[in-house]
Design an enzyme around this catalytic site. Structure first.
Site, PDB file in Angstrom:
ATOM      1  N   THR A   3       0.815  -1.226   0.000  1.00  0.00           N
ATOM      2  CA  THR A   3       0.000   0.000   0.000  1.00  0.00           C
ATOM      3  C   THR A   3       0.844   1.270   0.000  1.00  0.00           C
ATOM      4  OG1 THR A   3      -0.103  -0.111   2.410  1.00  0.00           O
ATOM      5  CG2 THR A   3      -1.959  -1.079   1.201  1.00  0.00           C
ATOM      6  N   ASP A   5       0.655  -8.278   9.396  1.00  0.00           N
ATOM      7  CA  ASP A   5       1.458  -7.213  10.012  1.00  0.00           C
ATOM      8  C   ASP A   5       2.848  -7.787  10.258  1.00  0.00           C
ATOM      9  OD1 ASP A   5       0.622  -4.494  11.888  1.00  0.00           O
ATOM     10  OD2 ASP A   5       2.575  -5.426  12.183  1.00  0.00           O
ATOM     11  N   ALA A  28       7.813  -3.351   3.295  1.00  0.00           N
ATOM     12  CA  ALA A  28       7.110  -2.766   4.443  1.00  0.00           C
ATOM     13  C   ALA A  28       8.103  -2.344   5.517  1.00  0.00           C
ATOM     14  CB  ALA A  28       6.117  -3.772   5.021  1.00  0.00           C
ATOM     15  N   SER A  55       8.868   3.674   7.923  1.00  0.00           N
ATOM     16  CA  SER A  55       9.882   4.199   6.996  1.00  0.00           C
ATOM     17  C   SER A  55      10.208   5.672   7.217  1.00  0.00           C
ATOM     18  CB  SER A  55       9.398   4.011   5.553  1.00  0.00           C
ATOM     19  OG  SER A  55       8.301   4.865   5.308  1.00  0.00           O
ATOM     20  N   TYR A  88       9.317   0.524  18.470  1.00  0.00           N
ATOM     21  CA  TYR A  88       8.412   0.035  17.419  1.00  0.00           C
ATOM     22  C   TYR A  88       9.161  -0.084  16.086  1.00  0.00           C
ATOM     23  CZ  TYR A  88       4.619  -0.063  14.033  1.00  0.00           C
ATOM     24  OH  TYR A  88       3.801  -0.415  12.987  1.00  0.00           O
ATOM     25  N   SER A 114      18.527   1.026   2.610  1.00  0.00           N
ATOM     26  CA  SER A 114      18.403   2.475   2.432  1.00  0.00           C
ATOM     27  C   SER A 114      19.736   3.208   2.497  1.00  0.00           C
ATOM     28  CB  SER A 114      17.490   3.014   3.546  1.00  0.00           C
ATOM     29  OG  SER A 114      17.594   4.404   3.632  1.00  0.00           O
ATOM     30  N   GLU A 117      20.063   5.842   3.896  1.00  0.00           N
ATOM     31  CA  GLU A 117      20.104   6.404   5.251  1.00  0.00           C
ATOM     32  C   GLU A 117      21.075   5.600   6.130  1.00  0.00           C
ATOM     33  OE1 GLU A 117      18.636   9.196   6.193  1.00  0.00           O
ATOM     34  OE2 GLU A 117      18.844   9.035   8.367  1.00  0.00           O
ATOM     35  N   TYR A 158      15.720   4.486  12.740  1.00  0.00           N
ATOM     36  CA  TYR A 158      15.305   3.869  11.471  1.00  0.00           C
ATOM     37  C   TYR A 158      16.515   3.260  10.754  1.00  0.00           C
ATOM     38  CZ  TYR A 158      14.265   3.775   6.432  1.00  0.00           C
ATOM     39  OH  TYR A 158      14.160   3.407   5.106  1.00  0.00           O
TER      40      TYR A 158
HETATM   41  P1  NAP Z   1       6.024   4.000   2.501  1.00  0.00           P
HETATM   42  O1  NAP Z   1       5.308   4.705   1.404  1.00  0.00           O
HETATM   43  O2  NAP Z   1       6.132   4.628   3.830  1.00  0.00           O
HETATM   44  O3  NAP Z   1       5.314   2.560   2.669  1.00  0.00           O
HETATM   45  C1  NAP Z   1       5.572   1.731   3.760  1.00  0.00           C
HETATM   46  C2  NAP Z   1       4.717   0.482   3.648  1.00  0.00           C
HETATM   47  O4  NAP Z   1       4.972  -0.361   4.786  1.00  0.00           O
HETATM   48  C3  NAP Z   1       3.200   0.768   3.648  1.00  0.00           C
HETATM   49  O5  NAP Z   1       2.563  -0.139   2.793  1.00  0.00           O
HETATM   50  C4  NAP Z   1       2.819   0.461   5.102  1.00  0.00           C
HETATM   51  O6  NAP Z   1       1.485   0.101   5.273  1.00  0.00           O
HETATM   52  C5  NAP Z   1       3.720  -0.733   5.358  1.00  0.00           C
HETATM   53  N1  NAP Z   1       3.891  -1.010   6.783  1.00  0.00           N
HETATM   54  C6  NAP Z   1       4.341  -0.147   7.736  1.00  0.00           C
HETATM   55  N2  NAP Z   1       4.360  -0.776   8.939  1.00  0.00           N
HETATM   56  C7  NAP Z   1       3.887  -2.043   8.734  1.00  0.00           C
HETATM   57  C8  NAP Z   1       3.647  -3.161   9.574  1.00  0.00           C
HETATM   58  N3  NAP Z   1       3.866  -3.110  10.894  1.00  0.00           N
HETATM   59  N4  NAP Z   1       3.186  -4.309   9.014  1.00  0.00           N
HETATM   60  C9  NAP Z   1       2.929  -4.359   7.687  1.00  0.00           C
HETATM   61  N5  NAP Z   1       3.120  -3.329   6.831  1.00  0.00           N
HETATM   62  C10 NAP Z   1       3.594  -2.187   7.357  1.00  0.00           C
HETATM   63  O7  NAP Z   1       7.508   3.619   2.052  1.00  0.00           O
HETATM   64  P2  NAP Z   1       8.163   3.643   0.579  1.00  0.00           P
HETATM   65  O8  NAP Z   1       8.673   5.007   0.312  1.00  0.00           O
HETATM   66  O9  NAP Z   1       7.241   2.977  -0.369  1.00  0.00           O
HETATM   67  O10 NAP Z   1       9.452   2.741   0.826  1.00  0.00           O
HETATM   68  C11 NAP Z   1       9.387   1.324   0.669  1.00  0.00           C
HETATM   69  C12 NAP Z   1      10.536   0.684   1.431  1.00  0.00           C
HETATM   70  O11 NAP Z   1      11.781   1.162   0.921  1.00  0.00           O
HETATM   71  C13 NAP Z   1      10.568   0.989   2.924  1.00  0.00           C
HETATM   72  O12 NAP Z   1      11.073  -0.160   3.574  1.00  0.00           O
HETATM   73  C14 NAP Z   1      11.550   2.131   3.050  1.00  0.00           C
HETATM   74  O13 NAP Z   1      12.111   2.147   4.332  1.00  0.00           O
HETATM   75  C15 NAP Z   1      12.542   1.751   1.969  1.00  0.00           C
HETATM   76  N6  NAP Z   1      13.266   2.866   1.324  1.00  0.00           N
HETATM   77  C16 NAP Z   1      12.571   3.912   0.792  1.00  0.00           C
HETATM   78  C17 NAP Z   1      13.250   4.909   0.131  1.00  0.00           C
HETATM   79  C18 NAP Z   1      12.521   6.083  -0.480  1.00  0.00           C
HETATM   80  O14 NAP Z   1      13.182   7.094  -0.772  1.00  0.00           O
HETATM   81  N7  NAP Z   1      11.220   5.981  -0.721  1.00  0.00           N
HETATM   82  C19 NAP Z   1      14.654   4.842   0.001  1.00  0.00           C
HETATM   83  C20 NAP Z   1      15.318   3.742   0.542  1.00  0.00           C
HETATM   84  C21 NAP Z   1      14.611   2.751   1.184  1.00  0.00           C
HETATM   85  P3  NAP Z   1       0.326   1.209   5.554  1.00  0.00           P
HETATM   86  O15 NAP Z   1      -0.058   1.739   4.185  1.00  0.00           O
HETATM   87  O16 NAP Z   1      -0.733   0.443   6.219  1.00  0.00           O
HETATM   88  O17 NAP Z   1       0.950   2.274   6.403  1.00  0.00           O
HETATM   89  N1  GDD Z   2      10.080  14.947   6.498  1.00  0.00           N
HETATM   90  C1  GDD Z   2      10.569  16.197   6.636  1.00  0.00           C
HETATM   91  N2  GDD Z   2       9.734  17.206   7.031  1.00  0.00           N
HETATM   92  N3  GDD Z   2      11.881  16.410   6.378  1.00  0.00           N
HETATM   93  C2  GDD Z   2      12.342  17.675   6.502  1.00  0.00           C
HETATM   94  C3  GDD Z   2      11.537  18.753   6.892  1.00  0.00           C
HETATM   95  C4  GDD Z   2      10.160  18.505   7.178  1.00  0.00           C
HETATM   96  O1  GDD Z   2       9.385  19.384   7.539  1.00  0.00           O
HETATM   97  N4  GDD Z   2      12.292  19.878   6.897  1.00  0.00           N
HETATM   98  C5  GDD Z   2      13.526  19.525   6.532  1.00  0.00           C
HETATM   99  N5  GDD Z   2      13.579  18.195   6.291  1.00  0.00           N
HETATM  100  C6  GDD Z   2      14.772  17.422   5.910  1.00  0.00           C
HETATM  101  C7  GDD Z   2      15.063  16.220   6.810  1.00  0.00           C
HETATM  102  O2  GDD Z   2      15.688  16.645   8.024  1.00  0.00           O
HETATM  103  C8  GDD Z   2      15.974  15.412   5.894  1.00  0.00           C
HETATM  104  O3  GDD Z   2      17.295  15.857   5.989  1.00  0.00           O
HETATM  105  C9  GDD Z   2      15.447  15.729   4.482  1.00  0.00           C
HETATM  106  O4  GDD Z   2      14.580  16.864   4.623  1.00  0.00           O
HETATM  107  C10 GDD Z   2      14.678  14.596   3.833  1.00  0.00           C
HETATM  108  O5  GDD Z   2      13.702  14.154   4.752  1.00  0.00           O
HETATM  109  P1  GDD Z   2      12.594  13.067   4.332  1.00  0.00           P
HETATM  110  O6  GDD Z   2      11.896  13.509   3.109  1.00  0.00           O
HETATM  111  O7  GDD Z   2      11.787  12.779   5.554  1.00  0.00           O
HETATM  112  O8  GDD Z   2      13.465  11.800   3.876  1.00  0.00           O
HETATM  113  P2  GDD Z   2      14.703  11.068   4.565  1.00  0.00           P
HETATM  114  O9  GDD Z   2      15.892  11.338   3.705  1.00  0.00           O
HETATM  115  O10 GDD Z   2      14.808  11.373   6.003  1.00  0.00           O
HETATM  116  O11 GDD Z   2      14.267   9.544   4.464  1.00  0.00           O
HETATM  117  C11 GDD Z   2      13.736   9.024   3.230  1.00  0.00           C
HETATM  118  O12 GDD Z   2      14.778   8.549   2.427  1.00  0.00           O
HETATM  119  C12 GDD Z   2      15.494   7.434   2.971  1.00  0.00           C
HETATM  120  C13 GDD Z   2      16.606   7.084   1.957  1.00  0.00           C
HETATM  121  O13 GDD Z   2      17.732   7.872   2.187  1.00  0.00           O
HETATM  122  C14 GDD Z   2      12.721   7.926   3.587  1.00  0.00           C
HETATM  123  O14 GDD Z   2      12.052   7.546   2.423  1.00  0.00           O
HETATM  124  C15 GDD Z   2      13.413   6.711   4.162  1.00  0.00           C
HETATM  125  O15 GDD Z   2      12.467   5.656   4.312  1.00  0.00           O
HETATM  126  C16 GDD Z   2      14.520   6.299   3.178  1.00  0.00           C
HETATM  127  O16 GDD Z   2      15.201   5.159   3.657  1.00  0.00           O
END
Ligand code: NAP
Ligand code: GDD
Length: 347
Positions: free
Chosen positions: A10, A63, A86, A89, A100, A130, A132, A153
């Site tokens: 989702t 879950d 999942a 994130s 958690y 990631s 991160e 995280y």
């Molecule tokens: P997202 O939009 O936040 O989606 C997270 C998903 O995990 C949602 O489907 C959520 O379900 C599900 N989830 C959360 N807690 C759960 C639980 N306890 N049991 C089952 N499902 C659960 O994340 P995304 O951006 O698509 O990222 C996908 C994955 O890639 C994540 O693991 C994230 O950490 C990783 N990642 C993301 C990025 C990025 O830039 N997007 C970069 C590097 C790695 P609900 O819809 O019910 O909340």
């Molecule tokens: N969310 C958020 N909200 N971030 C903010 C804000 C705000 O109001 N203001 C500044 N930022 C800065 C954060 O401090 C961070 O440095 C940057 O914007 C990006 O924040 P996010 O968009 O929350 O992404 P992230 O880089 O912390 O994490 C995302 O990318 C990771 C990969 O590097 C997530 O998708 C993670 O799940 C993923 O692993």
């Protein structure tokens, strides 16, 4: 017909990946969390009643904190490929909910790996690792760079990364880590910074919001376009051998630059609208991320089509359109040119 199991179906990536796998004729199973309201908005457009003979997408309640249910699903489905996306994130939320986050983002991965190992099935496993995890390590980061996580995280993701690797080395599981740098889209969650900015711009133009409150504007990220990244996830599992890969554009911009570009695109001066709220600052920050993706380029020939400036426009266009403020913008035009036969259907 190949069968895939997607956790996080989702979410942003799960929804695009599912659309991609269906376009490749997979049968796709996913877990959704039981909630008092529907949480399937990103996949409603591809969902077909499972009683229909052509149904290929099946949803199961589950879950990550409950190994019994996911284990039963894996046992019954016997998937060829598991995409484990999942997670809790959100980095800032992980400081508020460290226990958690460790349980879901870290241990949740082990629960799946262990279920696959016990099943004895030949199931390939993709772990959503990631950038991160690199935290304080100097950029550019690649597969050899050290992990130096700066959030609960990231610590949980490092644990999950090593667990995937351990099951590969110890039990011969086809387990791969995709170490993906930030990737965004019109489906990005509303509290990640890029989407927060583009939604605020639409609200400001619609006169529903006066100011946008943000935290630290200095951190630098390598932002790419999510649909291109989910294709890479699939390709990683199609390789002969299991391995780990860094995936990013190699282009770096600060949060401030994203804000500036997004506001400029609609003819607004960002400093008239953006305010700082310390509550959005993190106790420790990841300041400097940019990918050295030579390995994935060499292995599968991957090169991203969407770069930073187009990404900003695509996201702003989508939020303007959602707010009923515009129809087709420069970002949309660019998308149409780059992906004339795109497999994803909606924003
Ligand atoms: P997202 O939009 O936040 O989606 C997270 C998903 O995990 C949602 O489907 C959520 O379900 C599900 N989830 C959360 N807690 C759960 C639980 N306890 N049991 C089952 N499902 C659960 O994340 P995304 O951006 O698509 O990222 C996908 C994955 O890639 C994540 O693991 C994230 O950490 C990783 N990642 C993301 C990025 C990025 O830039 N997007 C970069 C590097 C790695 P609900 O819809 O019910 O909340
Ligand atoms: N969310 C958020 N909200 N971030 C903010 C804000 C705000 O109001 N203001 C500044 N930022 C800065 C954060 O401090 C961070 O440095 C940057 O914007 C990006 O924040 P996010 O968009 O929350 O992404 P992230 O880089 O912390 O994490 C995302 O990318 C990771 C990969 O590097 C997530 O998708 C993670 O799940 C993923 O692993």
């Amino acid at each position: 017909m190949k069968r895939a199991f997607v956790t996080g179906i989702t979410g942003q990536d799960g929804s695009y990946l599912t659309e991609f796998l269906l376009s490749k004729d997979y049968e796709v199973h996913g877990i959704i969390r039981r909630a008092s309201t529907f949480n399937t908005g990103r996949i409603d457009h591809i969902y077909v009643d499972p009683h229909e003979p052509n149904a290929r997408l099946f949803l199961h309640y589950g879950d990550l904190s409950d190994s019994e249910q996911t284990s039963n699903i894996l046992y019954n489905i016997k998937p060829d490929e598991v995409y484990h996306l999942a997670a809790q994130s959100h980095v800032k939320v992980s400081f508020n909910m460290p226990e958690y986050t460790g349980n879901v983002t870290g241990l949740g991965t082990v629960r799946l790996l262990e279920s696959i190992r016990r099943s004895g099935n030949e199931t390939k496993f993709y772990q959503a690792s990631s950038s991160e995890m690199f935290g304080r390590t100097a950029s550019p980061q690649n597969e050899e760079s050290a992990f130096s996580p700066t959030s609960p995280y990231a610590v949980a993701k490092v644990y999950a990364y090593w667990m995937a690797k351990n099951y590969r080395l110890g039990y011969g599981l086809f387990a791969c880590n995709g170490i993906l740098f930030n990737h965004e889209s019109p489906r990005r969650g509303e509290i990640f910074v890029t989407r927060k900015i583009t939604m605020a711009i639409a609200s400001i133009i619609a006169k529903k919001q006066q100011y946008l409150y943000l935290g630290n504007l200095e951190p630098k990220r390598d932002w790419g376009f999510a649909p291109e990244y989910v294709e890479v996830m699939w390709k990683i599992l199609q390789q002969e051998t299991a391995d780990d890969y860094v995936v990013g554009t190699g282009e770096q911009h600060s949060v401030r630059e994203f804000v500036d570009q997004a506001f400029s695109y609609v003819g607004l001066k960002w400093d008239q609208y953006v305010r700082t709220d310390p509550k959005y600052f993190r106790p420790t920050e990841t300041e400097d991320l940019v990918a050295d993706s030579r390995k994935i380029k060499k292995t599968i020939g991957w090169a991203p089509k969407i770069r930073f400036s187009e990404l900003v426009k695509i996201m702003v266009d989508a939020d303007l359109r959602r707010a009923g403020l515009a129809t087709i913008g420069e970002g949309d035009e660019f998308l149409r040119k780059q992906f004339p036969n795109r497999w994803w259907k909606t924003d």
